[in-house]
Design an enzyme around this catalytic site. Sequence first.
Site, PDB file in Angstrom:
ATOM      1  N   TYR A  37      15.998  30.817   5.925  1.00 53.36           N
ATOM      2  CA  TYR A  37      14.831  31.520   6.461  1.00 53.36           C
ATOM      3  C   TYR A  37      14.918  31.654   7.977  1.00 53.36           C
ATOM      4  O   TYR A  37      15.239  30.692   8.671  1.00 53.36           O
ATOM      5  CB  TYR A  37      13.544  30.754   6.120  1.00 53.36           C
ATOM      6  CG  TYR A  37      13.167  30.815   4.670  1.00 53.36           C
ATOM      7  CD1 TYR A  37      12.872  32.030   4.063  1.00 53.36           C
ATOM      8  CD2 TYR A  37      13.081  29.654   3.913  1.00 53.36           C
ATOM      9  CE1 TYR A  37      12.511  32.081   2.722  1.00 53.36           C
ATOM     10  CE2 TYR A  37      12.714  29.700   2.576  1.00 53.36           C
ATOM     11  CZ  TYR A  37      12.433  30.916   1.994  1.00 53.36           C
ATOM     12  OH  TYR A  37      12.075  30.956   0.685  1.00 53.36           O
ATOM     13  N   ARG A  88     -10.630  -0.019  14.857  1.00 53.97           N
ATOM     14  CA  ARG A  88     -10.538   0.762  13.630  1.00 53.97           C
ATOM     15  C   ARG A  88     -11.523   0.108  12.670  1.00 53.97           C
ATOM     16  O   ARG A  88     -12.716   0.079  12.965  1.00 53.97           O
ATOM     17  CB  ARG A  88      -9.088   0.726  13.123  1.00 53.97           C
ATOM     18  CG  ARG A  88      -8.738   1.766  12.112  1.00 53.97           C
ATOM     19  CD  ARG A  88      -7.256   1.747  11.728  1.00 53.97           C
ATOM     20  NE  ARG A  88      -6.857   0.507  11.051  1.00 53.97           N
ATOM     21  CZ  ARG A  88      -5.663   0.286  10.537  1.00 53.97           C
ATOM     22  NH1 ARG A  88      -4.725   1.206  10.614  1.00 53.97           N
ATOM     23  NH2 ARG A  88      -5.382  -0.849   9.940  1.00 53.97           N
ATOM     24  N   MET A 138      11.738  24.668   0.900  1.00 53.00           N
ATOM     25  CA  MET A 138      10.855  23.815   0.094  1.00 53.00           C
ATOM     26  C   MET A 138      11.636  22.904  -0.856  1.00 53.00           C
ATOM     27  O   MET A 138      11.329  21.729  -1.000  1.00 53.00           O
ATOM     28  CB  MET A 138       9.874  24.684  -0.696  1.00 53.00           C
ATOM     29  CG  MET A 138       8.748  23.882  -1.320  1.00 53.00           C
ATOM     30  SD  MET A 138       7.606  24.885  -2.271  1.00 53.00           S
ATOM     31  CE  MET A 138       6.694  25.746  -1.015  1.00 53.00           C
ATOM     32  N   LYS A 152       0.837  -1.206   0.000  1.00 53.90           N
ATOM     33  CA  LYS A 152       0.000   0.000   0.000  1.00 53.90           C
ATOM     34  C   LYS A 152       0.871   1.255   0.000  1.00 53.90           C
ATOM     35  O   LYS A 152       2.073   1.183   0.303  1.00 53.90           O
ATOM     36  CB  LYS A 152      -0.923  -0.020   1.219  1.00 53.90           C
ATOM     37  CG  LYS A 152      -0.195   0.010   2.558  1.00 53.90           C
ATOM     38  CD  LYS A 152      -1.132  -0.334   3.705  1.00 53.90           C
ATOM     39  CE  LYS A 152      -0.381  -0.290   5.032  1.00 53.90           C
ATOM     40  NZ  LYS A 152      -1.156  -0.918   6.124  1.00 53.90           N
TER      41      LYS A 152
END
Length: 404
Positions: free
Chosen positions: A284, A152, A332, A41
Amino acid sequence: MDARSNAGEPRVLINREALLHNARVIRRVVGADVSVCAVIKADAYGHGASIVVDTLCNYPLDEMGSPPCNLLAAANIDEAMALEEVAVPIMVLRPVENAFVGRQREQIEEAIRKQWILTICSGSAADDIARIAMNLQMRAYVQVMVDTGMSRSGVPQEQFGELVKRLSRHVSLRLFGLCTHFACSEDHAGSFTGEQFELFSYITDPLTSAIRRHGMNIVRHVANSGAVFNNPDTHLDMVRPGLGLYGIAPSCICEPKLNLRPVMKWTANILMIKDIGAGVGVGYGQTWKAQRNSRLALVPVGYADGYSRTWSNKACMMIGGKPAPVVGQVSMDMTMVDVTDITDVNPGDEVVIMDDDPRSPASVYHLAMLGDTIPYEVFCRISSRIHRVAVGEPKLEDAETTPQ
Ligand SMILES: *Cc1c(COP(=O)(O)O)cnc(C)c1O
């Protein structure tokens, strides 16, 4: 993709030999009679489902041709649809509900046509799948997930009997298996897994014996990676390892005795080198200031790639086998590392962002700890911007285990 075709771009190297090694370790732990359902998955835990599925489905484990896995498990139907055609059965872990809502119906039709195993936890899901299968004039494979404490997905104990009764009324449904999911199996010492397993047996033993008395087959499976290693009594007919296949110990702490090999190595190349004077700030917010004249390397990877901002001023990357501390905020698309203490570093040199050596300061174990999370999440956050590249020629057996 060829390892050289995108040299220079940040990339995640997926070592097929290590993947098969881990599959072999798991096969030895569970024995030859237990099936292995490889959990792939979330794009194979961020490793790239196409490489992982190709390796697990197309290379044998040994000279007898034993397959690395007998089934694959995807999280949902979309994921299963995105896979290449494979010969092994596919199971869909997300329970079917609201079968007639939106795209759900088309997806379920496709799953039934492909004979995927659908998970159900309610009588209404059984009815819905049965009706859709009937319309297609096909039989749908289903498995019932029982809630034994995870709270769940899974049918509650009190509703199991009623669900099974409804299932048995539908000729268009074929019951493939019964399963549950463990909440704490990574904990060697705890007793909760044992309690869950006892409850699972109590709930499913009568039906299982009845089915088998009639000469029919049913597959019971409960063990995730934690239980594969810690709870051998729970292997039943099949196990469902995920993390262990990717070479990470279920405890999320490196455990050399398990003999697992991390499959993923994340690398990039230094884009440029910059010398700054003592007292100059970086990035930053200027959260790091050079205490001395420093040499920095610019690495073209940032939080958009899944290199977490929480690692700013904490993690390190490896250059020529030496740790280069991350300085300033991870941004980023770029991160700066301090290479003042590493000699002869040049633009173009390889940087190991996440190391496949489990003891490395840049291992996924260490990065997960620094980010207050687990290797599962670190893997899943590596974005699709990073190319997954297969490396390592799969061999039949490791040299150390080949009979002389
Ligand atoms: C993800 C998942 C697994 C695999 O868990 P690991 O801890 O990665 O081995 C097994 N079963 C189910 C139902 C899952 O959702």
